[in-house]
Write a protein that holds these residues in place. Structure first.
Motif, PDB file in Angstrom:
ATOM      1  N   GLU A 166     -16.671  12.329  -1.906  1.00  0.00           N
ATOM      2  CA  GLU A 166     -17.305  12.053  -0.619  1.00  0.00           C
ATOM      3  C   GLU A 166     -16.258  11.732   0.440  1.00  0.00           C
ATOM      4  N   LYS A 167     -15.190  11.052   0.068  1.00  0.00           N
ATOM      5  CA  LYS A 167     -14.101  10.793   1.015  1.00  0.00           C
ATOM      6  C   LYS A 167     -13.517  12.102   1.532  1.00  0.00           C
ATOM      7  N   GLU A 168     -13.272  13.034   0.613  1.00  0.00           N
ATOM      8  CA  GLU A 168     -12.726  14.335   1.015  1.00  0.00           C
ATOM      9  C   GLU A 168     -13.693  15.064   1.948  1.00  0.00           C
ATOM     10  N   LYS A 206     -16.748  19.934  -3.664  1.00  0.00           N
ATOM     11  CA  LYS A 206     -17.822  19.574  -4.599  1.00  0.00           C
ATOM     12  C   LYS A 206     -18.963  18.833  -3.908  1.00  0.00           C
ATOM     13  N   PHE A 207     -18.645  17.909  -3.031  1.00  0.00           N
ATOM     14  CA  PHE A 207     -19.682  17.103  -2.386  1.00  0.00           C
ATOM     15  C   PHE A 207     -20.541  17.958  -1.464  1.00  0.00           C
ATOM     16  N   TYR A 208     -19.931  18.914  -0.785  1.00  0.00           N
ATOM     17  CA  TYR A 208     -20.654  19.834   0.101  1.00  0.00           C
ATOM     18  C   TYR A 208     -21.756  20.557  -0.680  1.00  0.00           C
ATOM     19  N   LYS A 209     -21.414  21.037  -1.864  1.00  0.00           N
ATOM     20  CA  LYS A 209     -22.343  21.820  -2.669  1.00  0.00           C
ATOM     21  C   LYS A 209     -23.467  20.976  -3.257  1.00  0.00           C
ATOM     22  N   SER A 210     -23.275  19.652  -3.250  1.00  0.00           N
ATOM     23  CA  SER A 210     -24.297  18.778  -3.838  1.00  0.00           C
ATOM     24  C   SER A 210     -25.374  18.356  -2.847  1.00  0.00           C
ATOM     25  N   LEU A 263       0.826  -1.207   0.000  1.00  0.00           N
ATOM     26  CA  LEU A 263       0.000   0.000   0.000  1.00  0.00           C
ATOM     27  C   LEU A 263       0.859   1.256   0.000  1.00  0.00           C
ATOM     28  N   LYS A 264       1.947   1.239   0.780  1.00  0.00           N
ATOM     29  CA  LYS A 264       2.794   2.425   0.914  1.00  0.00           C
ATOM     30  C   LYS A 264       3.578   2.739  -0.354  1.00  0.00           C
ATOM     31  N   LYS A 265       3.583   1.810  -1.317  1.00  0.00           N
ATOM     32  CA  LYS A 265       4.239   2.085  -2.600  1.00  0.00           C
ATOM     33  C   LYS A 265       3.433   3.081  -3.440  1.00  0.00           C
ATOM     34  N   THR A 266       2.153   3.222  -3.105  1.00  0.00           N
ATOM     35  CA  THR A 266       1.305   4.204  -3.775  1.00  0.00           C
ATOM     36  C   THR A 266       1.424   5.527  -3.033  1.00  0.00           C
ATOM     37  N   SER A 267       1.940   6.532  -3.702  1.00  0.00           N
ATOM     38  CA  SER A 267       2.142   7.835  -3.075  1.00  0.00           C
ATOM     39  C   SER A 267       0.807   8.461  -2.682  1.00  0.00           C
ATOM     40  N   LYS A 268       0.724   8.949  -1.452  1.00  0.00           N
ATOM     41  CA  LYS A 268      -0.488   9.600  -0.971  1.00  0.00           C
ATOM     42  C   LYS A 268      -0.122  10.987  -0.445  1.00  0.00           C
ATOM     43  N   GLU A 269      -0.839  11.970  -0.911  1.00  0.00           N
ATOM     44  CA  GLU A 269      -0.568  13.338  -0.503  1.00  0.00           C
ATOM     45  C   GLU A 269      -1.797  13.949   0.151  1.00  0.00           C
ATOM     46  N   GLY A 270      -1.562  14.988   0.945  1.00  0.00           N
ATOM     47  CA  GLY A 270      -2.677  15.713   1.553  1.00  0.00           C
ATOM     48  C   GLY A 270      -3.516  14.848   2.465  1.00  0.00           C
ATOM     49  N   TRP A 271      -4.828  15.012   2.349  1.00  0.00           N
ATOM     50  CA  TRP A 271      -5.731  14.343   3.274  1.00  0.00           C
ATOM     51  C   TRP A 271      -5.722  12.827   3.126  1.00  0.00           C
ATOM     52  N   MET A 272      -5.372  12.296   1.954  1.00  0.00           N
ATOM     53  CA  MET A 272      -5.346  10.845   1.774  1.00  0.00           C
ATOM     54  C   MET A 272      -4.264  10.170   2.612  1.00  0.00           C
ATOM     55  N   SER A 273      -3.240  10.922   3.012  1.00  0.00           N
ATOM     56  CA  SER A 273      -2.164  10.340   3.824  1.00  0.00           C
ATOM     57  C   SER A 273      -2.671   9.894   5.191  1.00  0.00           C
ATOM     58  N   TYR A 274      -3.804  10.433   5.602  1.00  0.00           N
ATOM     59  CA  TYR A 274      -4.341  10.062   6.913  1.00  0.00           C
ATOM     60  C   TYR A 274      -4.891   8.636   6.924  1.00  0.00           C
ATOM     61  N   VAL A 327     -13.126   3.992   3.013  1.00  0.00           N
ATOM     62  CA  VAL A 327     -13.558   2.789   2.297  1.00  0.00           C
ATOM     63  C   VAL A 327     -15.017   2.867   1.879  1.00  0.00           C
ATOM     64  N   GLU A 328     -15.887   3.210   2.795  1.00  0.00           N
ATOM     65  CA  GLU A 328     -17.323   3.206   2.505  1.00  0.00           C
ATOM     66  C   GLU A 328     -17.759   4.247   1.465  1.00  0.00           C
TER      67      GLU A 328
END
Length: 288
Positions: A102-104, A153-157, A23-34, A95-96
């Protein structure tokens, strides 16, 4: 399953470690790093739970002929409660959700709620050298996160009336735990989130049971009084370890479902079948 601790050790130090390495081989930046930070937290709790379940405190009756390890009932239960909450948070945030947007949305609301809780600490600006700077930076981060959240985007929807159920800045009311279905939001308590994620009476009752021990409820102290100084059988200690095994299998299954590198990892067929079987049995369980 005659010795669940051995299987648990294998899943933690072999299977979960291997999958997480991919999993850690996939670079994650910003909020996805959590997502990775929550997995780290899960792994740390799990390691502690394993050693506590093995009995790391030497019993007062232990001697040269027979070594006896005491069982720390309260810490074992409190640690497993943390494992359940950490997994539920990871699954709920990363995951869900059916889309990246929606994740963001969920992550930012989680962050706002956490920063708001931190702001309620009773700290004066002159308590220590960096107190003023920390307080000011936290306020700035919270305000910026709110702006980012309200721009996503999701907030506005989402319909305003639905959004108000989980997000009301004027009242500092933030609920990052919720169900979203058919354009409707249903806020969840932490216990309701556990019910939703784990879906079986064994887990739900265990969460309530471990919470009782965490909060030193009367029943917890009564139980402690009954078992204090007695040798606990595997029938008493193993069920919690088995639930820890299933929770670990669910996390491994989630990691493989969300990351291409983890999907490509070749695990032994019996291990794959076990992980998929355990995970599916919980997620598809229906009370008769």
């Amino acid at each position: 399953m005659e010795n669940p601790l051995e299987l648990y050790d294998y899943l933690l130090r072999s299977t979960l470690t291997d999958v997480y390495t991919e999993l850690k081989k996939t670079s994650k930046e910003g909020w996805m790093s959590y997502s990775s930070l929550l997995i780290d937290k899960f792994a740390i709790h799990s390691s502690s739970f394993f050693h506590l379940s093995s009995g790391i405190i030497e019993h007062r009756k232990s001697g040269e002929q027979v070594r006896m390890n005491g069982y720390d009932l309260f810490t074992v239960n409190t640690t497993f409660r943390a494992i359940m909450e950490t997994y539920a948070t990871f699954n709920h945030l990363f995951v869900e959700p059916s889309s990246c947007e929606e994740k963001e949305f969920r992550f930012l609301l989680w962050k706002i709620d956490g920063l708001t809780e931190k702001s309620r600490f009773i700290i004066n600006q002159d308590d220590f050298g960096e107190a003023k700077t920390i307080i000011e930076n936290d306020k700035l981060t919270l305000n910026n996160t709110i702006l980012e959240f309200e721009s996503c985007k999701f907030y506005k929807s989402i319909d305003g009336n639905q959004l108000n159920k989980i997000y009301n800045p004027s009242k500092k009311h933030y609920r990052w735990r919720f169900l979203f279905s058919n354009e409707e939001i249903n806020p969840l308590s932490i216990t309701a989130l556990i019910n939703h994620v784990f879906n079986t009476r064994a887990f739900i009752n265990t969460y309530k049971y471990t919470s009782i021990h965490t909060h030193s409820n009367y029943y917890a102290i009564e139980e402690f009084e009954k078992i204090r100084g007695k040798t606990l059988t595997k029938e008493y200690t193993d069920p919690l370890t088995r639930l820890a095994i299933i929770t670990t299998a669910m996390l491994i299954d989630d990691i493989c479902s969300m990351d291409d590198n983890a999907k490509l990892l070749v695990l032994p067929i019996p291990v794959i079948r076990f992980i998929k079987g355990m995970s599916h049995s919980v997620r598809s369980f229906k009370e008769s």
